[in-house]
Design a protein around this motif. Structure first.
Motif, PDB file in Angstrom:
ATOM      1  N   UNK A 163      30.861  33.193  43.659  1.00 48.64           N
ATOM      2  CA  UNK A 163      29.399  33.249  43.683  1.00 48.64           C
ATOM      3  C   UNK A 163      28.824  32.202  44.641  1.00 48.64           C
ATOM      4  N   UNK A 164      27.533  31.995  44.577  1.00 48.27           N
ATOM      5  CA  UNK A 164      26.843  31.118  45.528  1.00 48.27           C
ATOM      6  C   UNK A 164      27.248  29.652  45.440  1.00 48.27           C
ATOM      7  N   UNK A 165      27.932  29.232  44.372  1.00 50.05           N
ATOM      8  CA  UNK A 165      28.365  27.824  44.298  1.00 50.05           C
ATOM      9  C   UNK A 165      29.625  27.561  45.135  1.00 50.05           C
ATOM     10  N   UNK A 166      30.163  28.617  45.756  1.00 52.14           N
ATOM     11  CA  UNK A 166      31.325  28.544  46.640  1.00 52.14           C
ATOM     12  C   UNK A 166      32.582  28.018  45.950  1.00 52.14           C
ATOM     13  N   UNK A 167      32.714  28.313  44.680  1.00 52.59           N
ATOM     14  CA  UNK A 167      33.907  27.996  43.889  1.00 52.59           C
ATOM     15  C   UNK A 167      34.448  29.309  43.334  1.00 52.59           C
ATOM     16  N   UNK A 168      35.770  29.424  43.255  1.00 56.66           N
ATOM     17  CA  UNK A 168      36.365  30.612  42.666  1.00 56.66           C
ATOM     18  C   UNK A 168      36.132  30.607  41.161  1.00 56.66           C
ATOM     19  N   UNK A 169      35.706  31.751  40.622  1.00 58.03           N
ATOM     20  CA  UNK A 169      35.487  31.928  39.186  1.00 58.03           C
ATOM     21  C   UNK A 169      36.273  33.140  38.714  1.00 58.03           C
ATOM     22  N   UNK A 170      36.794  33.052  37.524  1.00 57.31           N
ATOM     23  CA  UNK A 170      37.473  34.190  36.934  1.00 57.31           C
ATOM     24  C   UNK A 170      36.479  35.347  36.827  1.00 57.31           C
ATOM     25  N   UNK A 171      36.922  36.518  37.175  1.00 55.28           N
ATOM     26  CA  UNK A 171      36.073  37.703  37.097  1.00 55.28           C
ATOM     27  C   UNK A 171      36.088  38.183  35.652  1.00 55.28           C
ATOM     28  N   UNK A 172      35.137  37.714  34.882  1.00 56.70           N
ATOM     29  CA  UNK A 172      35.146  37.907  33.430  1.00 56.70           C
ATOM     30  C   UNK A 172      35.091  39.360  32.948  1.00 56.70           C
ATOM     31  N   UNK A 173      34.456  40.266  33.641  1.00 57.71           N
ATOM     32  CA  UNK A 173      34.556  41.640  33.132  1.00 57.71           C
ATOM     33  C   UNK A 173      35.999  42.135  33.058  1.00 57.71           C
ATOM     34  N   UNK A 174      36.843  41.646  33.964  1.00 56.97           N
ATOM     35  CA  UNK A 174      38.259  42.026  33.950  1.00 56.97           C
ATOM     36  C   UNK A 174      39.051  40.912  34.650  1.00 56.97           C
ATOM     37  N   UNK A 175      39.408  39.861  33.916  1.00 56.70           N
ATOM     38  CA  UNK A 175      40.050  38.693  34.534  1.00 56.70           C
ATOM     39  C   UNK A 175      41.479  38.920  35.007  1.00 56.70           C
ATOM     40  N   UNK A 176      42.118  39.997  34.573  1.00 57.15           N
ATOM     41  CA  UNK A 176      43.490  40.288  35.006  1.00 57.15           C
ATOM     42  C   UNK A 176      43.671  41.786  35.213  1.00 57.15           C
ATOM     43  N   UNK A 177      44.577  42.096  36.139  1.00 55.76           N
ATOM     44  CA  UNK A 177      44.969  43.489  36.369  1.00 55.76           C
ATOM     45  C   UNK A 177      46.485  43.543  36.455  1.00 55.76           C
ATOM     46  N   UNK A 178      47.035  44.733  36.292  1.00 60.39           N
ATOM     47  CA  UNK A 178      48.494  44.895  36.276  1.00 60.39           C
ATOM     48  C   UNK A 178      49.128  44.984  37.656  1.00 60.39           C
ATOM     49  N   UNK A 179      48.348  45.371  38.667  1.00 58.90           N
ATOM     50  CA  UNK A 179      48.944  45.589  39.984  1.00 58.90           C
ATOM     51  C   UNK A 179      47.978  45.201  41.091  1.00 58.90           C
ATOM     52  N   UNK A 180      48.504  45.039  42.287  1.00 57.73           N
ATOM     53  CA  UNK A 180      47.650  44.735  43.431  1.00 57.73           C
ATOM     54  C   UNK A 180      46.776  45.950  43.762  1.00 57.73           C
ATOM     55  N   UNK A 181      47.290  47.149  43.521  1.00 60.54           N
ATOM     56  CA  UNK A 181      46.474  48.350  43.715  1.00 60.54           C
ATOM     57  C   UNK A 181      45.263  48.337  42.790  1.00 60.54           C
ATOM     58  N   UNK A 182      45.471  47.918  41.549  1.00 63.02           N
ATOM     59  CA  UNK A 182      44.369  47.830  40.586  1.00 63.02           C
ATOM     60  C   UNK A 182      43.348  46.782  41.020  1.00 63.02           C
ATOM     61  N   UNK A 183      43.820  45.690  41.614  1.00 60.45           N
ATOM     62  CA  UNK A 183      42.905  44.667  42.136  1.00 60.45           C
ATOM     63  C   UNK A 183      42.004  45.255  43.218  1.00 60.45           C
ATOM     64  N   UNK A 184      42.606  45.917  44.197  1.00 58.54           N
ATOM     65  CA  UNK A 184      41.799  46.480  45.277  1.00 58.54           C
ATOM     66  C   UNK A 184      40.849  47.562  44.762  1.00 58.54           C
ATOM     67  N   UNK A 185      41.278  48.357  43.802  1.00 60.72           N
ATOM     68  CA  UNK A 185      40.398  49.376  43.214  1.00 60.72           C
ATOM     69  C   UNK A 185      39.225  48.724  42.489  1.00 60.72           C
ATOM     70  N   UNK A 186      39.494  47.651  41.763  1.00 61.51           N
ATOM     71  CA  UNK A 186      38.444  46.928  41.042  1.00 61.51           C
ATOM     72  C   UNK A 186      37.412  46.361  42.011  1.00 61.51           C
ATOM     73  N   UNK A 187      37.882  45.741  43.075  1.00 60.26           N
ATOM     74  CA  UNK A 187      36.968  45.164  44.072  1.00 60.26           C
ATOM     75  C   UNK A 187      36.200  46.266  44.789  1.00 60.26           C
ATOM     76  N   UNK A 188      36.861  47.331  45.146  1.00 61.49           N
ATOM     77  CA  UNK A 188      36.191  48.432  45.848  1.00 61.49           C
ATOM     78  C   UNK A 188      35.085  49.043  44.987  1.00 61.49           C
TER      79      UNK A 188
END
Length: 115
Positions: free
Chosen positions: A81-106
């Motif tokens: 966010x605007x504070x320029x610090x990495x924060x856990x993405x609380x709606x879904x802090x973990x995913x099972x695969x890198x594909x799931x990560x890219x799908x979540x971000x997309x």
């Protein structure tokens, strides 16, 4: 510990599919673009824009990051966010695969990654 060659290839394939779906049209990439970086145990998505006073230089804005955790064999998801610090993405802090990560971000359902 760095990713194995096989893991890097898998990440590169997933990143290429993400960039194909999400990257701006070629005609405006000189104004805004996306890049994926693979680090030791993480993958980072960065937005690139030209510097306002020197168009030959790029300003990088980190957008999303996934960090692989060996113990759980899962990816931790972060946003910046605007504070320029990495924060856990609380709606879904973990995913099972890198594909799931890219799908979540997309999907960016909470407008955290791309506003």
């Amino acid at each position: 510990m760095a990713f194995s060659e096989l893991a890097v290839k898998q990440i590169e394939r997933a990143a290429a599919a993400f960039l194909e779906a999400r990257r701006p049209p070629a005609g405006i990439r000189h104004q805004v673009d996306l890049q994926v970086r693979i680090n030791e145990q993480s993958v980072e998505i960065v937005e690139l824009r030209p510097h306002h006073s020197d168009l030959s230089k790029a300003v990088e804005s980190p957008t999303a990051k996934a960090e692989y955790v060996n113990e759980t064999q899962r990816w931790r998801v972060y946003w910046m966010p605007s504070d320029l610090e990495w924060h856990s993405y609380e709606p879904q802090p973990e995913v099972k695969s890198v594909d799931a990560f890219f799908a979540l971000v997309n999907a960016d359902e909470n407008a955290c990654f791309f506003g």
